[in-house]
Motif scaffolding. Sequence first.
Motif, PDB file in Angstrom:
ATOM      1  N   TRP A  66      -6.278   6.180  -5.875  1.00 10.40           N
ATOM      2  CA  TRP A  66      -4.962   5.838  -5.348  1.00 10.40           C
ATOM      3  C   TRP A  66      -4.494   6.947  -4.418  1.00 10.40           C
ATOM      4  O   TRP A  66      -5.062   8.036  -4.405  1.00 10.40           O
ATOM      5  N   ARG A  67      -3.471   6.608  -3.615  1.00  6.09           N
ATOM      6  CA  ARG A  67      -2.856   7.624  -2.755  1.00  6.09           C
ATOM      7  C   ARG A  67      -1.480   7.936  -3.311  1.00  6.09           C
ATOM      8  O   ARG A  67      -0.870   7.095  -3.980  1.00  6.09           O
ATOM      9  N   LYS A  68      -0.970   9.119  -2.956  1.00 11.58           N
ATOM     10  CA  LYS A  68       0.392   9.468  -3.364  1.00 11.58           C
ATOM     11  C   LYS A  68       1.335   8.859  -2.331  1.00 11.58           C
ATOM     12  O   LYS A  68       1.278   9.231  -1.145  1.00 11.58           O
ATOM     13  N   PRO A  69       2.198   7.905  -2.738  1.00 12.46           N
ATOM     14  CA  PRO A  69       3.111   7.340  -1.749  1.00 12.46           C
ATOM     15  C   PRO A  69       4.218   8.338  -1.400  1.00 12.46           C
ATOM     16  O   PRO A  69       4.674   9.076  -2.274  1.00 12.46           O
ATOM     17  N   SER A  70       4.639   8.348  -0.138  1.00 14.84           N
ATOM     18  CA  SER A  70       5.708   9.280   0.242  1.00 14.84           C
ATOM     19  C   SER A  70       7.070   8.590   0.273  1.00 14.84           C
ATOM     20  O   SER A  70       8.060   9.173   0.720  1.00 14.84           O
ATOM     21  N   GLY A  71       7.108   7.342  -0.183  1.00 14.31           N
ATOM     22  CA  GLY A  71       8.376   6.616  -0.259  1.00 14.31           C
ATOM     23  C   GLY A  71       8.133   5.207  -0.758  1.00 14.31           C
ATOM     24  O   GLY A  71       6.987   4.830  -1.030  1.00 14.31           O
ATOM     25  N   GLY A  72       9.215   4.436  -0.877  1.00 17.16           N
ATOM     26  CA  GLY A  72       9.084   3.054  -1.356  1.00 17.16           C
ATOM     27  C   GLY A  72       8.865   3.012  -2.861  1.00 17.16           C
ATOM     28  O   GLY A  72       9.206   3.969  -3.581  1.00 17.16           O
ATOM     29  N   PHE A  73       8.257   1.929  -3.328  1.00 14.69           N
ATOM     30  CA  PHE A  73       8.129   1.692  -4.777  1.00 14.69           C
ATOM     31  C   PHE A  73       6.694   1.707  -5.304  1.00 14.69           C
ATOM     32  O   PHE A  73       6.498   1.665  -6.515  1.00 14.69           O
ATOM     33  N   SER A  77       9.959  13.329   2.995  1.00 15.65           N
ATOM     34  CA  SER A  77      10.689  13.626   4.240  1.00 15.65           C
ATOM     35  C   SER A  77      10.938  12.310   4.967  1.00 15.65           C
ATOM     36  O   SER A  77      10.206  11.340   4.752  1.00 15.65           O
ATOM     37  N   PRO A  78      11.982  12.273   5.820  1.00 14.22           N
ATOM     38  CA  PRO A  78      12.299  11.001   6.478  1.00 14.22           C
ATOM     39  C   PRO A  78      11.102  10.479   7.283  1.00 14.22           C
ATOM     40  O   PRO A  78      10.370  11.276   7.878  1.00 14.22           O
ATOM     41  N   PRO A  79      10.898   9.159   7.310  1.00 18.66           N
ATOM     42  CA  PRO A  79       9.749   8.585   8.030  1.00 18.66           C
ATOM     43  C   PRO A  79       9.985   8.613   9.533  1.00 18.66           C
ATOM     44  O   PRO A  79      11.105   8.874   9.981  1.00 18.66           O
ATOM     45  N   PRO A  80       8.935   8.323  10.333  1.00 13.84           N
ATOM     46  CA  PRO A  80       9.138   8.225  11.790  1.00 13.84           C
ATOM     47  C   PRO A  80      10.164   7.148  12.114  1.00 13.84           C
ATOM     48  O   PRO A  80      10.413   6.254  11.299  1.00 13.84           O
ATOM     49  N   VAL A 108      12.485  -2.879   5.187  1.00  9.62           N
ATOM     50  CA  VAL A 108      13.389  -2.882   4.026  1.00  9.62           C
ATOM     51  C   VAL A 108      13.264  -1.642   3.129  1.00  9.62           C
ATOM     52  O   VAL A 108      14.144  -1.383   2.323  1.00  9.62           O
ATOM     53  N   TYR A 109      12.160  -0.880   3.281  1.00  6.80           N
ATOM     54  CA  TYR A 109      11.997   0.290   2.396  1.00  6.80           C
ATOM     55  C   TYR A 109      12.381   1.618   3.068  1.00  6.80           C
ATOM     56  O   TYR A 109      12.256   2.677   2.462  1.00  6.80           O
ATOM     57  N   ARG A 110      12.796   1.572   4.339  1.00  9.75           N
ATOM     58  CA  ARG A 110      13.004   2.793   5.144  1.00  9.75           C
ATOM     59  C   ARG A 110      13.796   3.887   4.424  1.00  9.75           C
ATOM     60  O   ARG A 110      13.462   5.072   4.473  1.00  9.75           O
ATOM     61  N   GLU A 111      14.873   3.493   3.764  1.00  8.06           N
ATOM     62  CA  GLU A 111      15.762   4.529   3.215  1.00  8.06           C
ATOM     63  C   GLU A 111      15.197   5.196   1.965  1.00  8.06           C
ATOM     64  O   GLU A 111      15.731   6.182   1.487  1.00  8.06           O
ATOM     65  N   LEU A 112      14.097   4.628   1.450  1.00 11.51           N
ATOM     66  CA  LEU A 112      13.566   5.152   0.183  1.00 11.51           C
ATOM     67  C   LEU A 112      12.488   6.201   0.405  1.00 11.51           C
ATOM     68  O   LEU A 112      11.465   6.209  -0.274  1.00 11.51           O
ATOM     69  N   TRP A 113      12.720   7.115   1.352  1.00 10.18           N
ATOM     70  CA  TRP A 113      11.732   8.186   1.539  1.00 10.18           C
ATOM     71  C   TRP A 113      11.927   9.206   0.429  1.00 10.18           C
ATOM     72  O   TRP A 113      13.048   9.438  -0.040  1.00 10.18           O
ATOM     73  N   LEU A 114      10.822   9.805   0.000  1.00  7.21           N
ATOM     74  CA  LEU A 114      10.911  10.715  -1.143  1.00  7.21           C
ATOM     75  C   LEU A 114      10.579  12.152  -0.762  1.00  7.21           C
ATOM     76  O   LEU A 114      11.009  13.083  -1.427  1.00  7.21           O
ATOM     77  N   THR A 152       0.798  -1.239   0.000  1.00  8.81           N
ATOM     78  CA  THR A 152       0.000   0.000   0.000  1.00  8.81           C
ATOM     79  C   THR A 152       0.828   1.284   0.000  1.00  8.81           C
ATOM     80  O   THR A 152       0.302   2.356  -0.283  1.00  8.81           O
ATOM     81  N   GLY A 153       2.104   1.201   0.371  1.00  9.21           N
ATOM     82  CA  GLY A 153       2.946   2.399   0.442  1.00  9.21           C
ATOM     83  C   GLY A 153       2.724   3.205   1.721  1.00  9.21           C
ATOM     84  O   GLY A 153       3.358   4.247   1.918  1.00  9.21           O
ATOM     85  N   LEU A 154       1.830   2.742   2.614  1.00  5.99           N
ATOM     86  CA  LEU A 154       1.465   3.526   3.802  1.00  5.99           C
ATOM     87  C   LEU A 154       2.593   3.608   4.833  1.00  5.99           C
ATOM     88  O   LEU A 154       3.446   2.715   4.903  1.00  5.99           O
ATOM     89  N   VAL A 155       2.532   4.675   5.624  1.00  3.30           N
ATOM     90  CA  VAL A 155       3.496   4.863   6.709  1.00  3.30           C
ATOM     91  C   VAL A 155       2.712   4.999   8.013  1.00  3.30           C
ATOM     92  O   VAL A 155       1.795   5.824   8.104  1.00  3.30           O
ATOM     93  N   MET A 156       3.075   4.212   9.010  1.00  2.00           N
ATOM     94  CA  MET A 156       2.395   4.311  10.307  1.00  2.00           C
ATOM     95  C   MET A 156       2.965   5.508  11.075  1.00  2.00           C
ATOM     96  O   MET A 156       4.191   5.616  11.228  1.00  2.00           O
ATOM     97  N   PRO A 157       2.098   6.425  11.535  1.00  2.00           N
ATOM     98  CA  PRO A 157       2.605   7.584  12.274  1.00  2.00           C
ATOM     99  C   PRO A 157       3.215   7.169  13.617  1.00  2.00           C
ATOM    100  O   PRO A 157       2.902   6.101  14.141  1.00  2.00           O
ATOM    101  N   GLU A 158       4.025   8.087  14.160  1.00  2.00           N
ATOM    102  CA  GLU A 158       4.780   7.735  15.368  1.00  2.00           C
ATOM    103  C   GLU A 158       3.885   7.340  16.539  1.00  2.00           C
ATOM    104  O   GLU A 158       4.153   6.367  17.243  1.00  2.00           O
ATOM    105  N   GLN A 159       2.798   8.082  16.717  1.00  2.35           N
ATOM    106  CA  GLN A 159       1.929   7.788  17.862  1.00  2.35           C
ATOM    107  C   GLN A 159       1.408   6.347  17.804  1.00  2.35           C
ATOM    108  O   GLN A 159       1.369   5.631  18.799  1.00  2.35           O
TER     109      GLN A 159
END
Length: 488
Positions: free
Chosen positions: A408-415, A304-307, A296-302, A268-275
């Motif tokens: 669709w959603r705009k992914p903020s990182g990954g593929f 801003s860096p993820p939590p 495995v996808y952490r470094e591929l932020w497009l 899905t490309g989703l990122v879980m927020p810090e909370q």
Amino acid sequence: MKTIDWTPDRASPIPLHKQIEEYIRAKILHGEWTVGTVIPSQRTLAETFGVNRSTVVEALNELSSLGLLEGKTGGGTRIVNTTWSLMASSPPTDWQSYVSAGISQPNMPTIQEINLAEFVPGIIRLGTGELAPELLPDDDILQLFQSRTERKLALGYEEPKGNLFLRQQIAGRLKSIGIQAAASSILIVSGALQALQLISIGLLGKESTILAENPSYLHSVPVFQSAGMKLQSLPMDDDGLETWLVPTYQKQYKASLIYTIPTFHNPTGLVMPEQRRQQLIRLCNEERLPIIEDDVYRELWLDSPPPLPLKSFDQNGNVLYIGSLSKSVSPGLRIGWLVGPEPVIERLADVKMQTDYGSSALSQWAAGEWLAGGRHDMHLARLRENLRNRRDHALEILERNFRDIARWRKPSGGFYIWLRLEKPVSMRSLFEQAKKAGILLNPGPLYDRSAADYLRISYSYASLQELEKGLTILSGIIREHLTASSQG
Ligand SMILES: Cc1ncc(COP(=O)(O)O)c(C=O)c1O
């Protein structure tokens, strides 16, 4: 018997049907094609050999009359082998029964098909979870091998947890994302997938249950099921796993582990927020439910860096953390890492020694050198820029061609872009028709059985031109399927 990498020689004086007959006969008599298997249909064989169907029929008829093939109505043509020469000697081993008795589960047929079709020249890979060849740092890696470093090239076996220098480099990088791990708590593995396999056979009993997001990459690889385990799906919303459901699910399923991809989730490309990350850690501690964090996808932020990772909030050693070079540097190196409490790492290092006696020492050496210099960060900066461009381009093509038929959603990182069609369609037919048009898809049901209205679109592999061409053609094919599903 799915690979046929041969075509008849049109320049040869031997007729085409004779050449095909000889080819199939040799495959059977040498035991490469085993008794009991069904051969591909006449139409498929004709396409594969690049001949008319009548040529194939002529060859198959001859093989049937020789007692090597037998046609069953509705059941395809099967290899039987009742030739006199073979009947006179002992009967051949029934390899088919061994193949079906093996403990490991087969991949889903569509995955098997994708794995083969990815290598068809010219095919447009719209779903592939891999960097395009032009994004792989081949020149830099070649240079590594040509340059003299302080550390001798490693050609021997490595220690059970893997090359120490590489583990030290990984420990240093983990620190920068809030994970305190000594080299002794890190196991080098042959890709993240091997970490999952080692966990399945080294830590869990048969009949265990694993909780995982739905959809998930984990539903596309039968790694836990092959070890006799069950997957239980947990729902997601726009912020990832619905963490508050964990206690209820845990009471019901008494799971041994929960598997999650909180950062640039596949598919899905989703990122879980810090909370929510902190809530998941707290709930799993309360439930005494260990977590596998696949990062495995952490470094591929497009953007801003993820939590920070779940593991950085883990005070109780409850998280097994997985990283890999596959998505950011090279899947071919087969280098990943697993971080966890020392007894777990020692146990899994022991299992790994029994499995393969360590990941390639050469790959580990290269990975250590790669991470030690500034190369990795320079490469990541270039890669992010390129992937950002690809993502924006793919979104722009979707906007032009899919606005009225999908969301669709705009992914903020990954593929990945997790494309939701207006309604479910026959995914098998969509997959096949796209393949005929030279486009390879990753259908939603690979990641969630009921996702017949989803496709995983990847912008990491196809070139910009291929994305344009492939997505435009695909939009037409989808429209036909949506119409058919309205009428049906
Ligand atoms: C979430 C996730 N984990 C693990 C893997 C496997 O990675 P590796 O090549 O490191 O085994 C993949 C590859 O698609 C993935 O998407």
